[in-house]
Design a protein around this motif. Structure first.
Motif, mmCIF file in Angstrom:
data_model
loop_
_atom_site.group_PDB
_atom_site.id
_atom_site.type_symbol
_atom_site.label_atom_id
_atom_site.label_comp_id
_atom_site.label_asym_id
_atom_site.label_seq_id
_atom_site.Cartn_x
_atom_site.Cartn_y
_atom_site.Cartn_z
ATOM 1 N N VAL A 1 4.047 1.087 2.180
ATOM 2 C CA VAL A 1 3.889 0.014 3.180
ATOM 3 C C VAL A 1 3.870 -1.356 2.495
ATOM 4 C CG1 VAL A 1 2.370 -0.972 4.950
ATOM 5 C CG2 VAL A 1 2.590 1.519 4.737
ATOM 6 N N TYR B 1 0.883 -1.163 0.000
ATOM 7 C CA TYR B 1 0.000 0.000 0.000
ATOM 8 C C TYR B 1 0.921 1.213 0.000
ATOM 9 C CZ TYR B 1 -3.871 -3.061 1.380
ATOM 10 O OH TYR B 1 -4.830 -4.042 1.422
ATOM 11 N N ALA C 1 2.647 -4.650 3.004
ATOM 12 C CA ALA C 1 1.730 -5.372 3.893
ATOM 13 C C ALA C 1 2.052 -6.859 3.886
ATOM 14 C CB ALA C 1 0.291 -5.129 3.481
ATOM 15 N N PRO D 1 1.184 -10.275 15.533
ATOM 16 C CA PRO D 1 0.710 -9.056 16.185
ATOM 17 C C PRO D 1 -0.110 -8.193 15.230
ATOM 18 C CG PRO D 1 3.038 -8.873 15.665
ATOM 19 C CD PRO D 1 2.636 -10.268 15.323
ATOM 20 N N SER D 2 -0.759 -7.191 15.774
ATOM 21 C CA SER D 2 -1.538 -6.262 14.973
ATOM 22 C C SER D 2 -0.635 -5.600 13.923
ATOM 23 C CB SER D 2 -2.130 -5.216 15.919
ATOM 24 O OG SER D 2 -2.759 -4.221 15.197
ATOM 25 N N GLY D 3 -1.129 -5.500 12.691
ATOM 26 C CA GLY D 3 -0.374 -4.854 11.625
ATOM 27 C C GLY D 3 0.593 -5.774 10.901
ATOM 28 N N SER D 4 0.588 -7.078 11.233
ATOM 29 C CA SER D 4 1.569 -7.978 10.610
ATOM 30 C C SER D 4 1.122 -8.462 9.228
ATOM 31 C CB SER D 4 1.861 -9.168 11.535
ATOM 32 O OG SER D 4 0.686 -9.875 11.870
ATOM 33 N N GLY D 5 -0.122 -8.177 8.818
ATOM 34 C CA GLY D 5 -0.570 -8.523 7.475
ATOM 35 C C GLY D 5 -1.577 -9.659 7.420
ATOM 36 N N LYS D 6 -2.085 -10.090 8.563
ATOM 37 C CA LYS D 6 -2.983 -11.249 8.625
ATOM 38 C C LYS D 6 -4.276 -11.021 7.845
ATOM 39 C CE LYS D 6 -3.355 -11.041 13.156
ATOM 40 N NZ LYS D 6 -2.645 -9.778 13.409
ATOM 41 N N THR D 7 -4.938 -9.891 8.113
ATOM 42 C CA THR D 7 -6.210 -9.613 7.440
ATOM 43 C C THR D 7 -6.001 -9.440 5.941
ATOM 44 O OG1 THR D 7 -7.213 -8.650 9.410
ATOM 45 C CG2 THR D 7 -8.122 -7.950 7.300
ATOM 46 N N THR D 8 -4.924 -8.771 5.562
ATOM 47 C CA THR D 8 -4.637 -8.580 4.137
ATOM 48 C C THR D 8 -4.525 -9.937 3.438
ATOM 49 O OG1 THR D 8 -3.462 -6.544 4.681
ATOM 50 C CG2 THR D 8 -3.030 -7.507 2.506
HETATM 51 P P1 ADP Z 1 -3.322 -7.356 10.729
HETATM 52 O O1 ADP Z 1 -4.605 -7.932 10.264
HETATM 53 O O2 ADP Z 1 -2.253 -8.376 10.985
HETATM 54 O O3 ADP Z 1 -3.481 -6.430 11.901
HETATM 55 P P2 ADP Z 1 -3.391 -5.881 8.230
HETATM 56 O O4 ADP Z 1 -3.367 -6.905 7.165
HETATM 57 O O5 ADP Z 1 -4.707 -5.255 8.547
HETATM 58 O O6 ADP Z 1 -2.699 -6.439 9.541
HETATM 59 O O7 ADP Z 1 -2.406 -4.705 7.839
HETATM 60 C C1 ADP Z 1 -1.058 -4.925 7.427
HETATM 61 C C2 ADP Z 1 -0.407 -3.584 7.063
HETATM 62 O O8 ADP Z 1 -1.012 -3.058 5.880
HETATM 63 C C3 ADP Z 1 -0.575 -2.517 8.119
HETATM 64 O O9 ADP Z 1 0.609 -1.743 8.142
HETATM 65 C C4 ADP Z 1 -1.738 -1.717 7.622
HETATM 66 O O10 ADP Z 1 -1.673 -0.380 8.089
HETATM 67 C C5 ADP Z 1 -1.582 -1.795 6.121
HETATM 68 N N1 ADP Z 1 -2.879 -1.719 5.422
HETATM 69 C C6 ADP Z 1 -3.853 -2.658 5.461
HETATM 70 N N2 ADP Z 1 -4.903 -2.302 4.682
HETATM 71 C C7 ADP Z 1 -4.574 -1.109 4.131
HETATM 72 C C8 ADP Z 1 -5.235 -0.209 3.209
HETATM 73 N N3 ADP Z 1 -6.447 -0.490 2.702
HETATM 74 N N4 ADP Z 1 -4.580 0.926 2.872
HETATM 75 C C9 ADP Z 1 -3.358 1.198 3.364
HETATM 76 N N5 ADP Z 1 -2.686 0.411 4.214
HETATM 77 C C10 ADP Z 1 -3.269 -0.733 4.600
#
Ligand code: ADP
Ligand code: MG
Length: 358
Positions: free
Chosen positions: A17, A14, A19, A38-45
């Motif tokens: 970043v 992104y 991800a 941990p939070s922000g590690s890319g799991k949801t992505t």
């Molecule tokens: P997790 O689920 O592990 O907390 P995410 O997958 O949500 O992590 O996010 C991974 C990284 O990608 C983070 O740094 C987050 O800020 C960034 N990120 C996720 N979605 C977006 C988006 N739509 N736009 C910009 N940055 C994003």
């Protein structure tokens, strides 16, 4: 039949970043794999890429050999459960659970039958006509699970589905979901930041940090044989002590020599001894023949925690370690007191060494 999932070289940025960076993961048919980080590690992505809601910059996703990267979400046949339920609050349980069937052009009686079957799986039979906003958090999450299961998906993806629930309900749901998944046999990827949850539920765990997979293994492998400093410190109440590796099975910590579980190829150099509070013994008399490593220290504090007592011990190196003892009569009788000089025993098999500098 359950599908296999093959994730290869997935990258997602992104702007500046990163991800996800070069994600590779194979999930077997019917396997339960957790993505732990941990939070922000890319799991949801990663989960959103698997579901088809996010397009990666690069890489391939195959379900039982078929490339799905350009396939829209509704064609992927995936059941999805989110943290925040994502239910329609004013609609009934039955219309929420039946929602995915509308896309699949099921007729009324088939829908009714499948909705009842899915509610049965999550033990909410009889709740068909309740409104979502009349349910507790745990019941809402069961509805979300029923909706994900209603069309009999071959893949189930869950993103922190239990994190809104209190501890007791969360632990109960962990066991229930695990049991349900084993029974139905769909291939499952489960995202969580909670190590206990991942250890409890999974066949295997992929530990993530900074958009990269750090280690993949069974719960016991991840916990007992961490592959790097991140995994070692993320799991368990880890205490890291600086050591100098002398060989594959020996390290020096100050004046003390520590016999290690064999770590083939560890070689000489700086490293960390990873100690966990449950791996220590407080030793009174050590037989000469014992293999036990013995480290001396002085008790700083004894902290009562209910099921456990934590004994905080200052080592000659200046570091402090904690030891966990169960609060049963046997161990209570031998508890040291603050100020006492004691010996700590660590069996070589309970040592973990990770190479690297701080
Ligand atoms: P997790 O689920 O592990 O907390 P995410 O997958 O949500 O992590 O996010 C991974 C990284 O990608 C983070 O740094 C987050 O800020 C960034 N990120 C996720 N979605 C977006 C988006 N739509 N736009 C910009 N940055 C994003
Ligand atoms: Mg997330």
């Amino acid at each position: 039949m359950a599908e296999t999932i093959t994730i290869q070289e997935i990258r997602k940025t992104y702007g500046p970043v990163v991800a996800l960076d070069r994600i590779n993961l194979d999930v077997g048919a019917g396997e339960f794999v957790s993505i732990l980080g941990p939070s922000g590690s890319g799991k949801t992505t990663l989960l959103m890429i698997l579901a088809g809601f996010v397009q990666p910059d690069h890489g391939s996703i195959r379900f039982t050999g078929r490339e799905v990267i350009t396939m829209p979400p509704y064609k992927r046949d995936i059941g999805l459960v989110f943290q925040n339920y994502a239910l329609f609050p004013h609609m009934t349980v039955a219309s929420n659970v039946g929602f995915p069937l509308r896309y699949r052009k099921a007729d009324k009686s088939e829908t009714r039958r499948k909705v009842a079957g899915a509610l049965d799986l999550v033990r909410l039979n009889g709740y068909e006509s309740r409104r979502i906003d009349e349910l507790s958090g745990g019941q809402k999450q069961r509805v979300a699970l029923a909706r994900a299961l209603v069309f009999n998906p071959r893949i189930l993806l869950m993103d922190e589905p239990l994190s809104a629930l209190d501890k007791k309900l969360r632990e109960q749901m962990q066991i229930e979901i695990r049991e349900l998944q084993r029974r139905l046999g769909m291939t499952t990827i489960y995202v969580t930041h909670d190590q206990r949850e991942a250890l409890t539920m999974s066949d295997r765990i992929a530990v993530m940090n900074n958009g990269a997979i750090q280690q993949i293994g069974t719960p016991a492998q991840i916990y007992e044989e961490p592959g790097n400093l991140f995994v070692a410190s993320f799991l368990g109440d880890s205490q890291l002590l600086r050591v100098d590796m002398v060989g594959d099975s020996t390290a020096r910590m100050g004046d003390t020599t520590i016999r290690l579980r064999k770590a083939p190829g560890a070689g000489a150099g700086e490293g960390f001894l990873v100690l966990r509070p449950e791996k220590f013994e407080i030793v009174r008399d050590v037989p000469k023949s014992s293999e036990l490593n013995v480290i001396s220290g002085q008790v700083k504090d004894v902290v009562y925690q209910g099921e456990n007592v934590l004994v905080l011990v200052a080592l000659p190196t200046g570091e402090t370690v904690s030891i966990r003892r169960a609060t049963n009569e046997g161990s209570r009788r031998h508890l040291p007191v603050a100020g006492e000089h004691i010996s700590l025993g660590i069996h070589p098999a309970d040592t973990i060494v990770v190479k690297g500098a701080a």
